[in-house]
Motif scaffolding. Sequence first.
Motif, PDB file in Angstrom:
ATOM      1  N   ILE A  75      -9.968   5.875  10.058  1.00 43.66           N
ATOM      2  CA  ILE A  75      -9.949   4.897   8.969  1.00 43.66           C
ATOM      3  C   ILE A  75      -8.576   4.914   8.302  1.00 43.66           C
ATOM      4  O   ILE A  75      -7.873   5.925   8.313  1.00 43.66           O
ATOM      5  N   ARG A  76      -8.196   3.806   7.718  1.00 43.47           N
ATOM      6  CA  ARG A  76      -6.892   3.697   7.053  1.00 43.47           C
ATOM      7  C   ARG A  76      -7.077   3.079   5.663  1.00 43.47           C
ATOM      8  O   ARG A  76      -8.137   2.554   5.340  1.00 43.47           O
ATOM      9  N   TYR A  77      -6.033   3.152   4.877  1.00 37.82           N
ATOM     10  CA  TYR A  77      -6.004   2.547   3.546  1.00 37.82           C
ATOM     11  C   TYR A  77      -4.894   1.492   3.488  1.00 37.82           C
ATOM     12  O   TYR A  77      -3.869   1.596   4.178  1.00 37.82           O
ATOM     13  N   THR A  78      -5.092   0.518   2.609  1.00 43.46           N
ATOM     14  CA  THR A  78      -4.018  -0.368   2.166  1.00 43.46           C
ATOM     15  C   THR A  78      -3.963  -0.282   0.644  1.00 43.46           C
ATOM     16  O   THR A  78      -4.999  -0.368  -0.023  1.00 43.46           O
ATOM     17  N   VAL A  79      -2.766  -0.092   0.109  1.00 44.72           N
ATOM     18  CA  VAL A  79      -2.573   0.005  -1.338  1.00 44.72           C
ATOM     19  C   VAL A  79      -1.700  -1.160  -1.794  1.00 44.72           C
ATOM     20  O   VAL A  79      -0.669  -1.460  -1.176  1.00 44.72           O
ATOM     21  N   VAL A  80      -2.113  -1.826  -2.868  1.00 47.71           N
ATOM     22  CA  VAL A  80      -1.342  -2.897  -3.486  1.00 47.71           C
ATOM     23  C   VAL A  80      -1.081  -2.508  -4.935  1.00 47.71           C
ATOM     24  O   VAL A  80      -2.007  -2.098  -5.640  1.00 47.71           O
ATOM     25  N   VAL A  81       0.172  -2.614  -5.365  1.00 52.83           N
ATOM     26  CA  VAL A  81       0.532  -2.314  -6.755  1.00 52.83           C
ATOM     27  C   VAL A  81       1.255  -3.531  -7.324  1.00 52.83           C
ATOM     28  O   VAL A  81       2.316  -3.922  -6.832  1.00 52.83           O
ATOM     29  N   ASP A  82       0.668  -4.145  -8.334  1.00 53.74           N
ATOM     30  CA  ASP A  82       1.308  -5.253  -9.038  1.00 53.74           C
ATOM     31  C   ASP A  82       2.098  -4.708 -10.231  1.00 53.74           C
ATOM     32  O   ASP A  82       1.711  -3.721 -10.853  1.00 53.74           O
ATOM     33  N   ASP A  83       3.214  -5.379 -10.526  1.00 55.72           N
ATOM     34  CA  ASP A  83       4.098  -4.952 -11.620  1.00 55.72           C
ATOM     35  C   ASP A  83       4.584  -3.519 -11.404  1.00 55.72           C
ATOM     36  O   ASP A  83       4.724  -2.739 -12.356  1.00 55.72           O
ATOM     37  N   VAL A  84       4.869  -3.180 -10.162  1.00 57.26           N
ATOM     38  CA  VAL A  84       5.304  -1.819  -9.847  1.00 57.26           C
ATOM     39  C   VAL A  84       6.685  -1.530 -10.426  1.00 57.26           C
ATOM     40  O   VAL A  84       7.079  -0.365 -10.573  1.00 57.26           O
ATOM     41  N   HIS A  85       7.429  -2.562 -10.821  1.00 56.29           N
ATOM     42  CA  HIS A  85       8.741  -2.352 -11.430  1.00 56.29           C
ATOM     43  C   HIS A  85       8.628  -1.585 -12.747  1.00 56.29           C
ATOM     44  O   HIS A  85       9.609  -1.027 -13.238  1.00 56.29           O
ATOM     45  N   GLU A  86       7.422  -1.556 -13.324  1.00 57.52           N
ATOM     46  CA  GLU A  86       7.234  -0.809 -14.569  1.00 57.52           C
ATOM     47  C   GLU A  86       7.147   0.694 -14.321  1.00 57.52           C
ATOM     48  O   GLU A  86       7.164   1.477 -15.279  1.00 57.52           O
TER      49      GLU A  86
END
Length: 295
Positions: A75-86
């Motif tokens: 199994i694998r993961y996908t990670v999404v980070v919005d506003d990661v510039h903060e």
Amino acid sequence: MNRGMRAYVMTRGTERRMDYAFLGESPPRRWWESIGQWLFLEAEELVVSRRDGETTGLLLSGIPSGRRDVIGTRIRYTVVVDDVHEAPALGAWLVRCGLEDGERERLGRALDAAFAADYVDAWLRRAEDAGSGNRGAAWREVEERLLAALGEGAAAAHETTAEDEDRRTSWVGGVQDPVARREFRARARRLLQDARPGIAFTTHALGSVSGARRAAQALPDDVAVLLHDSELRETQNLSETPGMKPATGAVSAGKAPAPAAHRGRRGRRRTTLAIAAVTLGLAAVLGIWWLTGGG
């Protein structure tokens, strides 16, 4: 962690029916779909996108888990980070996870610690009942676990120096090239810190410089592309320049254009043959005319 930043995680459960889905809340805007045709999210991909000079999003897929599904597939993961510039330090570490196998494996172990198999399976079983009144609390718990795992991983990461300056143009390189990886990190660092829009991504879907150039032409901002399936050993410019010759770097898919000099010799050879054919035809006509008494 700045409360304006949001993080999301996608994975699957053990049972066959528990297919890949976001645990908790899904990203409200799937901004990476603008380059979706060039991504294989089933594999290791990394996207850093600065949109409208305001916010930076990061997507990292193909993160390995120690869990396996019912037929034994990892199994694998996908990670999404919005506003990661903060959280630029976190963003920089996630970029490393996208480019370095060891860091990506370490991220996978951190996510496994936060999302054990029993927890994931239980969450997916009750996903259809997510409309209940405690949905918000359940979603917040998923994100809190995720942010804690990401924060611990970034804090434990060994610092690395990134001395390369971003060259503000569109370019393509190979993932195997250490210079291209450094330049990619420099571009990602600029997208995490600077207001200028742009996008940097790795891809399994493209294997040639010409393919990367078409992708760059379809996007409105500067692009940095790393090809997984390529033998490129140096970066090549993708920016449109008047009179610019096609790139001729070694690629794993498609043929590089023939050198200009070689094409010129081939054209001259065709011209010579054409003149010879016309001369022979004229001679034949004159011979027939003479034999029939035309002279």
